[in-house]
Design a protein around this motif. Sequence first.
Motif, short mmCIF file in Angstrom:
data_model
loop_
_atom_site.label_atom_id
_atom_site.label_comp_id
_atom_site.label_asym_id
_atom_site.label_seq_id
_atom_site.Cartn_x
_atom_site.Cartn_y
_atom_site.Cartn_z
N ASP A 136 18.91 -37.29 99.83
CA ASP A 136 17.53 -35.88 98.63
C ASP A 136 18.65 -35.06 97.82
O ASP A 136 18.00 -33.45 97.68
N ARG A 137 19.97 -35.31 97.46
CA ARG A 137 20.48 -35.01 96.70
C ARG A 137 20.08 -34.78 94.95
O ARG A 137 20.48 -35.84 94.75
N LEU A 138 20.08 -34.12 94.38
CA LEU A 138 19.80 -33.91 93.21
C LEU A 138 21.67 -33.76 92.02
O LEU A 138 22.31 -32.73 93.12
N THR A 139 22.19 -35.11 91.42
CA THR A 139 23.31 -34.64 90.42
C THR A 139 22.65 -34.64 90.10
O THR A 139 22.37 -36.04 88.65
N GLU A 140 23.19 -33.58 88.35
CA GLU A 140 23.33 -34.37 87.13
C GLU A 140 24.13 -35.48 86.54
O GLU A 140 24.97 -35.39 87.13
N ILE A 141 23.91 -36.63 85.73
CA ILE A 141 24.79 -37.73 85.72
C ILE A 141 25.79 -37.92 85.46
O ILE A 141 26.28 -38.55 85.48
N SER A 142 25.67 -36.87 84.68
CA SER A 142 27.23 -37.01 84.24
C SER A 142 28.52 -36.20 85.12
O SER A 142 29.40 -36.97 84.92
N LEU A 143 28.16 -36.59 86.31
CA LEU A 143 29.09 -35.91 87.38
C LEU A 143 29.74 -36.78 88.46
O LEU A 143 30.38 -37.47 88.99
N LYS A 144 28.34 -38.05 87.68
CA LYS A 144 28.18 -39.74 88.88
C LYS A 144 28.67 -40.65 88.08
O LYS A 144 29.33 -41.64 88.29
#
Length: 430
Positions: A381-389
Amino acid sequence: MYRLREEKVFKDPVHQSIYVQEATIWKLINTAEFQRLRRIRQLGTSYLTFHGAEHSRFSHSLGVYDITRRIISQFERNGYQDWPQEEKMVSLCASLLHDVGHGPFSHAIEQVFDTDHEEWSCAIILGDTEINQVLKEVSEDFPQKVAAVICKTYDKPIVVSLVSSQMDADRMDYLLRDAYFTGVNYGTFDLDRILRVLRPYRGRIVVKESGMHAVEDYLMSRYQMYWQIYFHPVTRSSDIVLRQIFMRARELYRRGHAFKFLLPPLAQLLNGTIGLRDYLALDEAMVQTAFGQWADEEDDILADLCKRFLNRRLYKYVPFEGEHETLEAKLREAWERIGLHPDYHLQMDTPTNLPYDVYKPGSPDPEPKEKTPVLVLDDKDRLTEISLKSDIVRSIAGLHTGKYYIYYPEDLVLPHINSLKPEIRELLGL
C-alpha cells in the motif's frame, strides 16, 4: 439516473462499439453544441501531413466517454470502496463534454486570440445552451458540477483525474484514435490491461505495480506520438501558416480594412469581442470558406497565406543550432532587405512553442492546472511516482529531443538568393 429503454450503440473503428445507456448522455450527444464537434477536426492541420487524419472531436469525445464508462464499470464490479458511486454521472458527462469548447483549428485560434477551450467548454455548459438545459434536468446545480470537473475545481480530485491527469481517459483515447487515423503504430498500447490495473485509492486513481509494464508501454507510445505525429515539422509548417492568416486578418481588421467577405462570427473573433452564440457558429467549414474568399483579397500577404494553406504550399523548414535571438535578428534584417515581411514570412519554431507535452513526473499533489502524475501502488500500500520505479519512464520523462527549425516561403526567397549573404544562404539550405 434514468436509463434508456434500449441502449444505443455507436460503431467505432477504435473501440469497436460504444454503448450509451443513460438518457442524459444520449440527450447531450444530440444537442446542437455537441453535434458541432462533427465539424471540427481532432488533429487540426495534421490532415495536410497525414491524409487520413480527418477524424473529428465528436468521435474523440465519444471515445473518452466510453473509456471513462469502462473504468467506472470496473470499479463498480470489483466493489472498490474508494470510488464515490454517486459521482458516476458527473464523470460521464464531464468526459463527454470535456472538448465541447474547442473551436476550429483550436490551438491556432487559442494562440492568436488568447482564448482557452476549457473556459469555452465551461461557458457552454453554464450558458444559455441546449447542453445546459439537459444537465439541469438532472439537478439545478448539475451544470456547475460538470463544469467544475473540466475546470479542475471539483471538490473530488479522483473525478477530475479521470478526465485530466497524466493517464486519463482523454489521453488514452486520442493516442489510440490519432494513431489509427494517421496510419501509424506508435500510439498503440494495451488499453484493456491498463484498465484492469487502475485502482481508486485515497482520493486518486493509481496503478497496481503488477501493471507497470503496460503503463510503460503507454507512456512510450505517448512519447513517440508526440515527436512523430503531433510535433511533425510539416504539421508545424501548416500551423504556422494558419496562425499567420489569423494574425494578418486581425491586423487588417484593426486597421479598418474593408474585407470583401467577413461573416459576423469571424468579425467578432478578429475584434476580440466574440460571444458564446457567435463562437458556437464558428466551425472549420466557415473558416475555410473565409480563406477561399480571402485568397482574392487586395492585401497580398493575406491572399498569399490563404492560397498556401488551401493548396498546401507550405513553408520550407530547415533545422538550426545556435543562439536563437541573434540568429532571428540576422534573418529579419535579411528579410527586410529583400522586401519580405519578417512577421509573416519567417518563423523560428522551438519545442517550447508546442501545444502538447510529454510525460512529466510532477508532484503527487499538483496545482489545479497541473496534471496528476502516474502513481504506482505496491503490495504494501505504498505509492511511488512511476519514474522512480521505471528506468524506461525515467529516460523519457520531461525529455525534449525535438529539433529547432526555421520556416520560410522558399519560393519568395529564391528570386533574391544573390542578395543574401553566404552564411544566410547556407543556413537556409539554398
